[in-house]
Design a protein around this motif. Structure first.
Motif, PDB file in Angstrom:
ATOM      1  N   LEU A 107       0.827  -1.217   0.000  1.00  0.00           N
ATOM      2  CA  LEU A 107       0.000   0.000   0.000  1.00  0.00           C
ATOM      3  C   LEU A 107       0.860   1.265   0.000  1.00  0.00           C
ATOM      4  N   ALA A 108       1.924   1.263   0.798  1.00  0.00           N
ATOM      5  CA  ALA A 108       2.802   2.426   0.843  1.00  0.00           C
ATOM      6  C   ALA A 108       3.517   2.627  -0.485  1.00  0.00           C
ATOM      7  N   ALA A 109       3.985   1.541  -1.094  1.00  0.00           N
ATOM      8  CA  ALA A 109       4.678   1.650  -2.375  1.00  0.00           C
ATOM      9  C   ALA A 109       3.749   2.189  -3.454  1.00  0.00           C
ATOM     10  N   VAL A 110       2.507   1.708  -3.468  1.00  0.00           N
ATOM     11  CA  VAL A 110       1.542   2.130  -4.489  1.00  0.00           C
ATOM     12  C   VAL A 110       1.137   3.589  -4.307  1.00  0.00           C
ATOM     13  N   THR A 111       1.062   4.057  -3.069  1.00  0.00           N
ATOM     14  CA  THR A 111       0.640   5.441  -2.832  1.00  0.00           C
ATOM     15  C   THR A 111       1.806   6.412  -2.730  1.00  0.00           C
ATOM     16  N   LEU A 112       2.831   6.054  -1.972  1.00  0.00           N
ATOM     17  CA  LEU A 112       3.940   6.976  -1.746  1.00  0.00           C
ATOM     18  C   LEU A 112       4.951   6.986  -2.887  1.00  0.00           C
ATOM     19  N   THR A 143       6.438  10.398  -4.585  1.00  0.00           N
ATOM     20  CA  THR A 143       7.862  10.721  -4.555  1.00  0.00           C
ATOM     21  C   THR A 143       8.384  11.007  -5.963  1.00  0.00           C
ATOM     22  N   LEU A 144       8.013  10.161  -6.923  1.00  0.00           N
ATOM     23  CA  LEU A 144       8.455  10.367  -8.300  1.00  0.00           C
ATOM     24  C   LEU A 144       7.953  11.699  -8.848  1.00  0.00           C
ATOM     25  N   LEU A 145       6.719  12.049  -8.532  1.00  0.00           N
ATOM     26  CA  LEU A 145       6.165  13.330  -8.978  1.00  0.00           C
ATOM     27  C   LEU A 145       6.889  14.496  -8.304  1.00  0.00           C
ATOM     28  N   ALA A 146       7.194  14.370  -7.016  1.00  0.00           N
ATOM     29  CA  ALA A 146       7.911  15.434  -6.302  1.00  0.00           C
ATOM     30  C   ALA A 146       9.295  15.653  -6.909  1.00  0.00           C
ATOM     31  N   VAL A 147       9.966  14.571  -7.276  1.00  0.00           N
ATOM     32  CA  VAL A 147      11.290  14.698  -7.910  1.00  0.00           C
ATOM     33  C   VAL A 147      11.167  15.418  -9.235  1.00  0.00           C
ATOM     34  N   ARG A 148      10.222  14.988 -10.030  1.00  0.00           N
ATOM     35  CA  ARG A 148      10.052  15.572 -11.364  1.00  0.00           C
ATOM     36  C   ARG A 148       9.735  17.058 -11.294  1.00  0.00           C
ATOM     37  N   ALA A 208      10.314   1.046  -3.986  1.00  0.00           N
ATOM     38  CA  ALA A 208      10.660   0.087  -2.925  1.00  0.00           C
ATOM     39  C   ALA A 208      10.962   0.803  -1.614  1.00  0.00           C
ATOM     40  N   LEU A 209      11.727   1.900  -1.682  1.00  0.00           N
ATOM     41  CA  LEU A 209      12.043   2.652  -0.466  1.00  0.00           C
ATOM     42  C   LEU A 209      10.775   3.202   0.171  1.00  0.00           C
ATOM     43  N   ALA A 210       9.865   3.698  -0.670  1.00  0.00           N
ATOM     44  CA  ALA A 210       8.600   4.240  -0.157  1.00  0.00           C
ATOM     45  C   ALA A 210       7.763   3.159   0.515  1.00  0.00           C
ATOM     46  N   GLY A 211       7.859   1.928   0.035  1.00  0.00           N
ATOM     47  CA  GLY A 211       7.076   0.848   0.621  1.00  0.00           C
ATOM     48  C   GLY A 211       7.733   0.177   1.813  1.00  0.00           C
ATOM     49  N   ILE A 212       9.043   0.032   1.761  1.00  0.00           N
ATOM     50  CA  ILE A 212       9.751  -0.702   2.806  1.00  0.00           C
ATOM     51  C   ILE A 212       9.789   0.059   4.128  1.00  0.00           C
TER      52      ILE A 212
END
Length: 194
Positions: free
Chosen positions: A9-14, A18-23, A42-46
């Motif tokens: 759930l965290a990987a799918v949402t966060l 994160t990718l959008l914030a970087v971009r 993976a980092l966002a989910g783990i």
């Protein structure tokens, strides 16, 4: 909720956040490759999955989990930590500390001392520590102090920064070494008990 379900759930949402914030914060056009996308997701989910055993750690690390990987990736790619990521991270970290009672107050006091030392280092040696790193350090210190891991976190961060400096300096012969990834990964790993 199991750790595996939390991770998914965290990987799918966060991850996409994160990718959008970087971009949105990069100055250059960024098209993430598969490896970068997989690492960020993976980092966002783990991180939340590993912190599920400790609600205080989960809440403390939530701001860093949301914005830290984005800041680290921007720093790795562009050698800068943008205010648009470090300022909200600090605000969210302070807000979480405010809701933590005496432990949060103690964490903010310790983070103030650590931040003061970082400012002194940046003033004395501009080559040693950048101002972006100085702006990121208070949030990291608050998170580490709230999970009672300030000293072990500082040790891990210093070790990762030294390793990063050695690898980047050896491989690329660059004068600018991005410390953001080492700062964020060191804090998150200690925060979740690794």
């Amino acid at each position: 909720m199991t750790a595996e379900l939390t991770a998914v759930l965290a990987a799918v949402t966060l991850g996409p956040f994160t990718l959008l914030a970087v971009r949105r914060t990069m100055h250059s056009l960024w098209l993430p490759g598969r490896a970068e996308t997989a690492a960020i997701v993976a980092l966002a989910g783990i991180t939340p999955a590993l912190a599920t055993h400790d609600t205080r750690a989960l809440m403390t690390l939530l701001p860093l989990t949301l914005l830290g990987p984005a800041a680290a990736l921007v720093d790795a790619r562009e050698a800068r930590l943008p205010d648009s990521l470090t300022a909200p991270l600090l605000g969210a970290s302070l807000l979480m500390a405010a809701f933590s009672g005496p432990a949060g107050t103690r964490a903010v006091a310790l983070a103030t001392v650590v931040s003061g030392l970082a400012v002194v280092l940046a003033v004395l040696s501009t080559d040693l520590l950048g101002w972006g790193d100085v702006k990121l350090i208070p949030s990291l210190a608050i998170a580490l102090a709230q999970v009672d891991a300030l000293l072990s976190g500082l040790f891990r961060i210093v070790t990762l920064v030294a390793l990063t400096a050695a690898l980047v300096g050896f491989r690329y012969r660059r004068a600018v070494v991005p410390y953001g990834p080492a700062l964020v990964i060191g804090t998150l790993s200690v925060g979740v008990g690794l």
